[in-house]
Design an enzyme around this catalytic site. Structure first.
Site, mmCIF file in Angstrom:
data_model
loop_
_atom_site.group_PDB
_atom_site.id
_atom_site.type_symbol
_atom_site.label_atom_id
_atom_site.label_comp_id
_atom_site.label_asym_id
_atom_site.label_seq_id
_atom_site.Cartn_x
_atom_site.Cartn_y
_atom_site.Cartn_z
ATOM 1 N N TYR A 37 0.837 -1.209 0.000
ATOM 2 C CA TYR A 37 0.000 0.000 0.000
ATOM 3 C C TYR A 37 0.867 1.252 0.000
ATOM 4 O O TYR A 37 0.733 2.124 -0.866
ATOM 5 C CB TYR A 37 -0.889 -0.030 1.249
ATOM 6 C CG TYR A 37 -1.891 1.089 1.350
ATOM 7 C CD1 TYR A 37 -2.955 1.171 0.459
ATOM 8 C CD2 TYR A 37 -1.792 2.042 2.354
ATOM 9 C CE1 TYR A 37 -3.892 2.191 0.576
ATOM 10 C CE2 TYR A 37 -2.735 3.053 2.476
ATOM 11 C CZ TYR A 37 -3.776 3.127 1.581
ATOM 12 O OH TYR A 37 -4.701 4.134 1.692
ATOM 13 N N ASP A 38 1.779 1.327 0.961
ATOM 14 C CA ASP A 38 2.583 2.540 1.131
ATOM 15 C C ASP A 38 3.384 2.850 -0.131
ATOM 16 O O ASP A 38 3.419 3.985 -0.607
ATOM 17 C CB ASP A 38 3.574 2.377 2.294
ATOM 18 C CG ASP A 38 2.909 2.013 3.611
ATOM 19 O OD1 ASP A 38 1.683 1.789 3.632
ATOM 20 O OD2 ASP A 38 3.627 1.931 4.621
ATOM 21 N N GLU A 39 4.036 1.818 -0.666
ATOM 22 C CA GLU A 39 4.923 2.061 -1.807
ATOM 23 C C GLU A 39 4.155 2.244 -3.106
ATOM 24 O O GLU A 39 4.605 2.969 -3.989
ATOM 25 C CB GLU A 39 5.950 0.945 -1.936
ATOM 26 C CG GLU A 39 6.962 0.893 -0.785
ATOM 27 C CD GLU A 39 7.867 2.130 -0.692
ATOM 28 O OE1 GLU A 39 7.998 2.854 -1.698
ATOM 29 O OE2 GLU A 39 8.431 2.364 0.396
ATOM 30 N N VAL A 67 -12.159 2.168 14.329
ATOM 31 C CA VAL A 67 -13.528 2.595 14.636
ATOM 32 C C VAL A 67 -14.532 1.531 14.201
ATOM 33 O O VAL A 67 -15.427 1.136 14.971
ATOM 34 C CB VAL A 67 -13.852 3.959 13.972
ATOM 35 C CG1 VAL A 67 -15.308 4.317 14.203
ATOM 36 C CG2 VAL A 67 -12.936 5.048 14.524
ATOM 37 N N SER A 68 -14.369 1.024 12.991
ATOM 38 C CA SER A 68 -15.266 -0.003 12.473
ATOM 39 C C SER A 68 -15.202 -1.261 13.344
ATOM 40 O O SER A 68 -16.227 -1.824 13.730
ATOM 41 C CB SER A 68 -14.879 -0.315 11.032
ATOM 42 O OG SER A 68 -15.500 -1.493 10.590
ATOM 43 N N PHE A 93 -14.309 -1.546 16.500
ATOM 44 C CA PHE A 93 -14.869 -1.321 17.834
ATOM 45 C C PHE A 93 -16.404 -1.354 17.785
ATOM 46 O O PHE A 93 -17.061 -1.967 18.632
ATOM 47 C CB PHE A 93 -14.398 0.020 18.409
ATOM 48 C CG PHE A 93 -12.906 0.126 18.611
ATOM 49 C CD1 PHE A 93 -12.082 -1.003 18.581
ATOM 50 C CD2 PHE A 93 -12.301 1.366 18.848
ATOM 51 C CE1 PHE A 93 -10.705 -0.903 18.773
ATOM 52 C CE2 PHE A 93 -10.939 1.471 19.038
ATOM 53 C CZ PHE A 93 -10.134 0.345 18.999
ATOM 54 N N ASP A 124 2.883 -1.135 12.984
ATOM 55 C CA ASP A 124 1.788 -0.189 13.190
ATOM 56 C C ASP A 124 2.415 1.158 13.560
ATOM 57 O O ASP A 124 3.218 1.227 14.488
ATOM 58 C CB ASP A 124 0.925 -0.707 14.350
ATOM 59 C CG ASP A 124 -0.463 -0.096 14.371
ATOM 60 O OD1 ASP A 124 -0.958 0.295 13.304
ATOM 61 O OD2 ASP A 124 -1.038 -0.013 15.462
ATOM 62 N N PRO A 125 2.104 2.232 12.846
ATOM 63 C CA PRO A 125 2.738 3.517 13.182
ATOM 64 C C PRO A 125 2.369 3.959 14.594
ATOM 65 O O PRO A 125 1.239 3.744 15.045
ATOM 66 C CB PRO A 125 2.164 4.482 12.141
ATOM 67 C CG PRO A 125 1.609 3.635 11.057
ATOM 68 C CD PRO A 125 1.205 2.341 11.698
#
Lengths: 318, 318
Positions: free
Chosen positions: B145-147, B188-189, B191, B273-274
């Protein structure tokens, strides 16, 4: 017996790699696919081996029903003026090239990729270990090359993680030597071409920016060991380069001294030219015991000058 | 009058963007191309506009003879469990998707792209300005994803530099709100889905990691202003997000309090995880005067809970 495909095999490094691959006696067929964008057919003209096949094609759209036991992905320009002129094509060659090559690999085949020290961008640590995440401007003028190499690494390592792909990824630092294009645009080639044409040697900026100049025989020796010869289970990324850092100006002065005192002139610096680049070779020493860059730059530059002079006919200057 | 294509228009953000695009009276036709990998057809079911067309297709291979005045590239999963499960497909959607969309654009057409704060990786500076080069492991489990977002940015900005392409690139920070998938996999989803199913709320790691939670209406308002409504000549990259940083644990506690004290359990942290993510909005304030994230997270989470509850039928839980 192995069927092998080398994408970009007519290029500077690719053609040297072909010579090494054809030294193997477990190779049944060796297919070079190259669109001759920056590669040169003459780099392969000396090959007389019946196992060798050349196909002129973009790798992204290369059509064949064959599948290969090993693929070598070197299909990319590597010099800034070339990739900056055609960034879309550069991204396509690297990334769409990788997608196509994945399709051409047999199950359990090996995918070897030449990434680059450019994944470190303008590095904030020196030397750069493989774990350094880099400092690349993904919107800048070098980004087509830097980011497509980074994204191709991502693709391959993620294919390893999710599908068990057998990958081998090296990050090459600066390489020079015979079969460099005369119009390559990087320092050693520029300096030699200028000096041999009777023009002054051009240094961009002060020339204080340093590079790790790896002579092609040493670098391709590292590739050979990592890609197939040395027993190891390290998949990469692996830095392959010369850890002796030399300034651009020192190389210019040396070429000047070899060519009867060719004058040196300075021009404005190139945008986002990295200030330094030097490999941390800790992993390379562990994975490839016995490998090192043996050719000092003075010797390498002399050999490259000899090679440039041998082919120095008016037709070759173009 | 404009012909518009939205790749990924059935997704969470894409479908909200469609609603805004159809509010324009200079739009002649609005084509959504979506393969429904993470998008949902039901996100578009409320649209009754005769200008609207839905095509189920991968964007990479979408066939049409039409050309478009504006393309919006949102074709990508955005949640780690989804892109980590299919990294090759993720890279293809972003990058090959972009190549295909370039072919579908009229000369002088506008190319709008939703990049991501993930280009900053696990950032070493906070907040992150657009000039921050990021700290992304291009061999890590989030790299597809990031790259691919980074490389698509590179492609677009280089097309701007070399061909004058009219690009607009935003980097979205965390977004939540109605039309999030129940199985999206992000905090959020997760939880809300857990609390509504009577399961404990799962927090990975300590929950101290913080995020900038942007409510979808605010974020899409920023997109609308940047992509077509505000007069400006800034091409991006532009951070769009909420600068109020809230820890994952605080959101979990809030959802717990809204749902009658649902218990919270901790699980081991997610790899890479950032630890933090917060937009520097200096450029956004200059380019989009008047825009800001107005909905506090407590209000946004309540609205999202309401939306999740409205659709909470056994069939929707699947």
């Amino acid at each position: 017996m192995k069927k092998i495909l080398i994408a970009g095999g007519a290029g500077f490094i690719g053609s040297h790699l072909c010579d090494r691959l054809l030294d193997r006696d477990d190779v049944e067929k060796c297919v070079v696919v190259d669109n001759l964008w920056t590669g040169l057919k003459e780099n392969l003209d000396h090959i007389r081996d019946p196992r060798f096949v050349f196909k002129k094609s973009d790798i992204e759209t290369f059509r064949t029903s064959e599948r290969f036991d090993e693929v070598y992905h070197l299909a990319s320009p590597a010099s800034p003026p070339w990739y900056m002129a055609e960034p879309k094509r550069t991204i396509s060659a690297n990334l769409m090239g990788a997608f196509r090559l994945l399709d051409l690999l047999v199950d359990n085949g090996r995918f070897c990729f030449t990434s680059t020290s450019e994944v470190y961008g303008d590095p904030l640590v020196s030397p750069q270990p493989e774990s350094y995440r880099g400092s690349v401007d993904c919107t800048g003028p070098r980004s087509s090359y830097d980011e497509s190499k980074r994204c191709t690494e991502a693709l391959l390592f993620e294919m390893q993680r999710t599908k068990g792909l057998d990958v081998r990824v090296v990050r090459l630092f600066n390489v020079y030597g015979p079969r460099t294009r005369r119009d390559d645009g990087r320092a050693v080639s520029n300096f030699l071409t200028q000096a041999l044409s009777g023009q002054p040697i051009t240094v961009y900026g002060t020339g204080d920016q340093s590079r790790s100049w790896g002579y092609v025989d040493d670098i391709v020796d590292g590739l050979e060991r990592f890609f197939w010869r040395s027993p190891h289970d390290y998949r990469g990324p692996l830095n392959v380069g010369n850890e002796r850092e030399i300034s651009v100006l020192d190389v210019a002065k040396y070429v000047s001294s070899l060519t009867g005192g060719t004058p040196i002139v300075h021009k404005p610096p190139v945008p986002q030219d990295p200030t330094n680049r030097r490999p941390d070779l800790t992993i390379a020493r562990r994975v490839l015991p016995g490998w090192e860059c043996k050719v000092p730059y003075e010797e390498g530059v002399r050999r490259t000058l000899d090679w440039f002079q041998e082919g120095w006919k008016p037709s070759a200057v173009a």
